[in-house]
Design a protein around this motif. Sequence first.
Motif, PDB file in Angstrom:
ATOM      1  N   GLN A 115       0.815  -1.206   0.000  1.00  0.00           N
ATOM      2  CA  GLN A 115       0.000   0.000   0.000  1.00  0.00           C
ATOM      3  C   GLN A 115       0.854   1.264   0.000  1.00  0.00           C
ATOM      4  OE1 GLN A 115      -3.170  -2.043   3.055  1.00  0.00           O
ATOM      5  NE2 GLN A 115      -3.193   0.186   2.945  1.00  0.00           N
ATOM      6  N   HIS A 116       2.110   1.129   0.457  1.00  0.00           N
ATOM      7  CA  HIS A 116       2.995   2.297   0.562  1.00  0.00           C
ATOM      8  C   HIS A 116       4.204   2.185  -0.364  1.00  0.00           C
ATOM      9  CE1 HIS A 116       0.995   4.206   4.080  1.00  0.00           C
ATOM     10  NE2 HIS A 116       0.547   2.966   4.236  1.00  0.00           N
ATOM     11  N   GLY A 117       4.097   1.351  -1.357  1.00  0.00           N
ATOM     12  CA  GLY A 117       5.151   1.268  -2.357  1.00  0.00           C
ATOM     13  C   GLY A 117       6.446   0.669  -1.865  1.00  0.00           C
ATOM     14  N   ALA A 118       6.410  -0.114  -0.795  1.00  0.00           N
ATOM     15  CA  ALA A 118       7.612  -0.762  -0.261  1.00  0.00           C
ATOM     16  C   ALA A 118       7.685  -2.196  -0.763  1.00  0.00           C
ATOM     17  CB  ALA A 118       7.607  -0.740   1.259  1.00  0.00           C
ATOM     18  N   ALA A 119       8.876  -2.656  -1.061  1.00  0.00           N
ATOM     19  CA  ALA A 119       9.065  -4.018  -1.576  1.00  0.00           C
ATOM     20  C   ALA A 119       8.678  -5.044  -0.519  1.00  0.00           C
ATOM     21  CB  ALA A 119      10.519  -4.217  -1.988  1.00  0.00           C
ATOM     22  N   PRO A 120       8.209  -6.216  -0.931  1.00  0.00           N
ATOM     23  CA  PRO A 120       7.823  -7.250   0.036  1.00  0.00           C
ATOM     24  C   PRO A 120       9.018  -7.770   0.825  1.00  0.00           C
ATOM     25  CG  PRO A 120       7.780  -8.123  -2.198  1.00  0.00           C
ATOM     26  CD  PRO A 120       7.973  -6.649  -2.330  1.00  0.00           C
ATOM     27  N   SER A 217      14.692  -6.774   9.922  1.00  0.00           N
ATOM     28  CA  SER A 217      16.082  -6.471   9.600  1.00  0.00           C
ATOM     29  C   SER A 217      16.204  -6.048   8.126  1.00  0.00           C
ATOM     30  CB  SER A 217      16.976  -7.685   9.852  1.00  0.00           C
ATOM     31  OG  SER A 217      18.335  -7.403   9.548  1.00  0.00           O
ATOM     32  N   PRO A 218      16.962  -4.990   7.876  1.00  0.00           N
ATOM     33  CA  PRO A 218      17.525  -4.021   8.822  1.00  0.00           C
ATOM     34  C   PRO A 218      16.412  -3.244   9.534  1.00  0.00           C
ATOM     35  CG  PRO A 218      18.573  -3.845   6.662  1.00  0.00           C
ATOM     36  CD  PRO A 218      17.348  -4.693   6.475  1.00  0.00           C
ATOM     37  N   ALA A 219      16.761  -2.655  10.637  1.00  0.00           N
ATOM     38  CA  ALA A 219      15.777  -1.954  11.456  1.00  0.00           C
ATOM     39  C   ALA A 219      15.300  -0.679  10.778  1.00  0.00           C
ATOM     40  CB  ALA A 219      16.385  -1.621  12.813  1.00  0.00           C
ATOM     41  N   GLY A 220      14.078  -0.310  11.081  1.00  0.00           N
ATOM     42  CA  GLY A 220      13.538   0.979  10.671  1.00  0.00           C
ATOM     43  C   GLY A 220      13.581   1.962  11.822  1.00  0.00           C
ATOM     44  N   ASN A 221      12.841   3.060  11.681  1.00  0.00           N
ATOM     45  CA  ASN A 221      12.784   4.091  12.724  1.00  0.00           C
ATOM     46  C   ASN A 221      14.164   4.640  13.074  1.00  0.00           C
ATOM     47  OD1 ASN A 221       9.927   4.294  13.389  1.00  0.00           O
ATOM     48  ND2 ASN A 221      10.113   2.208  14.156  1.00  0.00           N
ATOM     49  N   VAL A 222      14.998   4.812  12.072  1.00  0.00           N
ATOM     50  CA  VAL A 222      16.365   5.304  12.292  1.00  0.00           C
ATOM     51  C   VAL A 222      16.354   6.831  12.257  1.00  0.00           C
ATOM     52  CG1 VAL A 222      18.741   5.270  11.487  1.00  0.00           C
ATOM     53  CG2 VAL A 222      17.307   3.232  11.240  1.00  0.00           C
ATOM     54  N   ILE A 223      16.826   7.440  13.313  1.00  0.00           N
ATOM     55  CA  ILE A 223      16.901   8.901  13.380  1.00  0.00           C
ATOM     56  C   ILE A 223      18.142   9.369  12.634  1.00  0.00           C
ATOM     57  CG2 ILE A 223      17.201  10.856  14.938  1.00  0.00           C
ATOM     58  CD1 ILE A 223      15.560   9.386  16.978  1.00  0.00           C
ATOM     59  N   GLY A 224      17.971  10.433  11.863  1.00  0.00           N
ATOM     60  CA  GLY A 224      19.109  10.993  11.133  1.00  0.00           C
ATOM     61  C   GLY A 224      19.084  10.699   9.653  1.00  0.00           C
ATOM     62  N   VAL A 225      18.079   9.945   9.183  1.00  0.00           N
ATOM     63  CA  VAL A 225      17.958   9.661   7.760  1.00  0.00           C
ATOM     64  C   VAL A 225      16.763  10.431   7.211  1.00  0.00           C
ATOM     65  CG1 VAL A 225      18.978   7.374   8.035  1.00  0.00           C
ATOM     66  CG2 VAL A 225      16.499   7.622   8.119  1.00  0.00           C
ATOM     67  N   ASP A 226      16.629  10.403   5.903  1.00  0.00           N
ATOM     68  CA  ASP A 226      15.518  11.095   5.249  1.00  0.00           C
ATOM     69  C   ASP A 226      14.273  10.216   5.333  1.00  0.00           C
ATOM     70  OD1 ASP A 226      13.756  12.474   3.678  1.00  0.00           O
ATOM     71  OD2 ASP A 226      15.083  12.660   1.947  1.00  0.00           O
ATOM     72  N   TRP A 227      13.371  10.564   6.221  1.00  0.00           N
ATOM     73  CA  TRP A 227      12.180   9.749   6.429  1.00  0.00           C
ATOM     74  C   TRP A 227      11.246   9.772   5.222  1.00  0.00           C
ATOM     75  CZ3 TRP A 227       9.872   7.439  11.095  1.00  0.00           C
ATOM     76  CH2 TRP A 227      10.844   7.166  12.081  1.00  0.00           C
ATOM     77  N   GLU A 228      11.284  10.807   4.433  1.00  0.00           N
ATOM     78  CA  GLU A 228      10.424  10.856   3.249  1.00  0.00           C
ATOM     79  C   GLU A 228      10.772   9.754   2.256  1.00  0.00           C
ATOM     80  OE1 GLU A 228      10.515  14.713   1.533  1.00  0.00           O
ATOM     81  OE2 GLU A 228       9.362  15.659   3.157  1.00  0.00           O
ATOM     82  N   LYS A 229      12.013   9.258   2.312  1.00  0.00           N
ATOM     83  CA  LYS A 229      12.437   8.176   1.432  1.00  0.00           C
ATOM     84  C   LYS A 229      12.227   6.805   2.062  1.00  0.00           C
ATOM     85  CE  LYS A 229      16.021  10.943  -0.883  1.00  0.00           C
ATOM     86  NZ  LYS A 229      17.475  11.041  -1.187  1.00  0.00           N
ATOM     87  N   HIS A 230      11.965   6.778   3.348  1.00  0.00           N
ATOM     88  CA  HIS A 230      11.836   5.501   4.043  1.00  0.00           C
ATOM     89  C   HIS A 230      10.403   5.157   4.433  1.00  0.00           C
ATOM     90  CE1 HIS A 230      16.186   6.195   4.449  1.00  0.00           C
ATOM     91  NE2 HIS A 230      16.270   4.895   4.600  1.00  0.00           N
ATOM     92  N   VAL A 231       9.561   6.152   4.575  1.00  0.00           N
ATOM     93  CA  VAL A 231       8.144   5.939   4.861  1.00  0.00           C
ATOM     94  C   VAL A 231       7.356   6.682   3.799  1.00  0.00           C
ATOM     95  CG1 VAL A 231       6.283   6.151   6.557  1.00  0.00           C
ATOM     96  CG2 VAL A 231       8.621   5.736   7.344  1.00  0.00           C
ATOM     97  N   LEU A 232       6.856   5.944   2.837  1.00  0.00           N
ATOM     98  CA  LEU A 232       6.171   6.554   1.700  1.00  0.00           C
ATOM     99  C   LEU A 232       4.662   6.652   1.977  1.00  0.00           C
ATOM    100  CD1 LEU A 232       7.972   4.600  -1.188  1.00  0.00           C
ATOM    101  CD2 LEU A 232       8.650   6.766  -0.091  1.00  0.00           C
ATOM    102  N   PRO A 233       4.017   7.658   1.452  1.00  0.00           N
ATOM    103  CA  PRO A 233       2.560   7.783   1.653  1.00  0.00           C
ATOM    104  C   PRO A 233       1.810   6.657   0.944  1.00  0.00           C
ATOM    105  CG  PRO A 233       3.344   9.418   0.086  1.00  0.00           C
ATOM    106  CD  PRO A 233       4.570   8.783   0.661  1.00  0.00           C
ATOM    107  N   GLU A 234       0.611   6.437   1.386  1.00  0.00           N
ATOM    108  CA  GLU A 234      -0.206   5.376   0.801  1.00  0.00           C
ATOM    109  C   GLU A 234      -0.535   5.710  -0.653  1.00  0.00           C
ATOM    110  OE1 GLU A 234      -4.278   2.848   1.783  1.00  0.00           O
ATOM    111  OE2 GLU A 234      -3.785   4.682   2.937  1.00  0.00           O
ATOM    112  N   ARG A 235      -0.446   4.669  -1.462  1.00  0.00           N
ATOM    113  CA  ARG A 235      -0.782   4.841  -2.884  1.00  0.00           C
ATOM    114  C   ARG A 235      -2.299   4.922  -3.052  1.00  0.00           C
ATOM    115  NH1 ARG A 235       3.137   0.584  -6.157  1.00  0.00           N
ATOM    116  NH2 ARG A 235       5.068   1.806  -5.960  1.00  0.00           N
TER     117      ARG A 235
END
Length: 238
Positions: A115-120, A217-235
């Motif tokens: 739903q958010h464009g992330a690979a399975p 794995s690898p873990a998410g919720n990493v502070i210091g990265v670009d969250w717009e590239k890691h949590v995409l809006p719902e399609r």
Amino acid sequence: MGARHTLLLALIAASITFSGAFEQFEWRPAAASWARRLRAQRDRPQVPTPPPMRGDPPQPIPAAVTQPLKVAAVMDVSLADEEVVPSPDQLPRALGAPSPEDLRALKLINQRRAQHGAAPLSWDPQLAAGAKGYSKWCPLGHSGARGLGESMAWGGKDWAATVKGWYGGSRAFDWSNPGFNSTAADFAQMVWTTTAAVGCAVEGKCAGGPLYLCYYSPAGNVIGVDWEKHVLPERRDD
């Protein structure tokens, strides 16, 4: 007795006198000092050596859980201001092939990711073994395993209800200013674009109802990265 013999005897006597004096003033005090040290070491109280442990070390089992379904979020606080996820902690030996229930959990999670464009995600038996090993204690909080994402829920009816509860954190996610939010952390981990694998377990013997646990794995919720590239809006389908 000739003069030569007399001189030889005098030299021998002087040598004996010098050796005795050297022993008296050099070696005897040192020997006494060493003896005092040995006595002090002998008289020092000894700490008993604990007996060797057999099998797995005992771990406290938390008190009974009486709350209804509760969703817990994970954030490795040691990652603050870092962009590199640490190496994952060592996990137990991998389990066998995933069960139908495991595959059900994987399918539900991957549906939300789609739903958010992330690979399975792929199923990782070693992550599943880690989740099983920790959940059997019916813990009340996260394990704190470094380098892994972790989502927990207590008292859910099944995997469908549990994954729905985790995904419900999306309502608290600030899309105008993406970043860590403890209420939305399970949602963010579920759809984190760079996460590649997951392993889950259910412990049905907890007093407060089944405990559902997934390691990522690898873990998410990493502070210091670009969250717009890691949590995409719902399609949205047009």
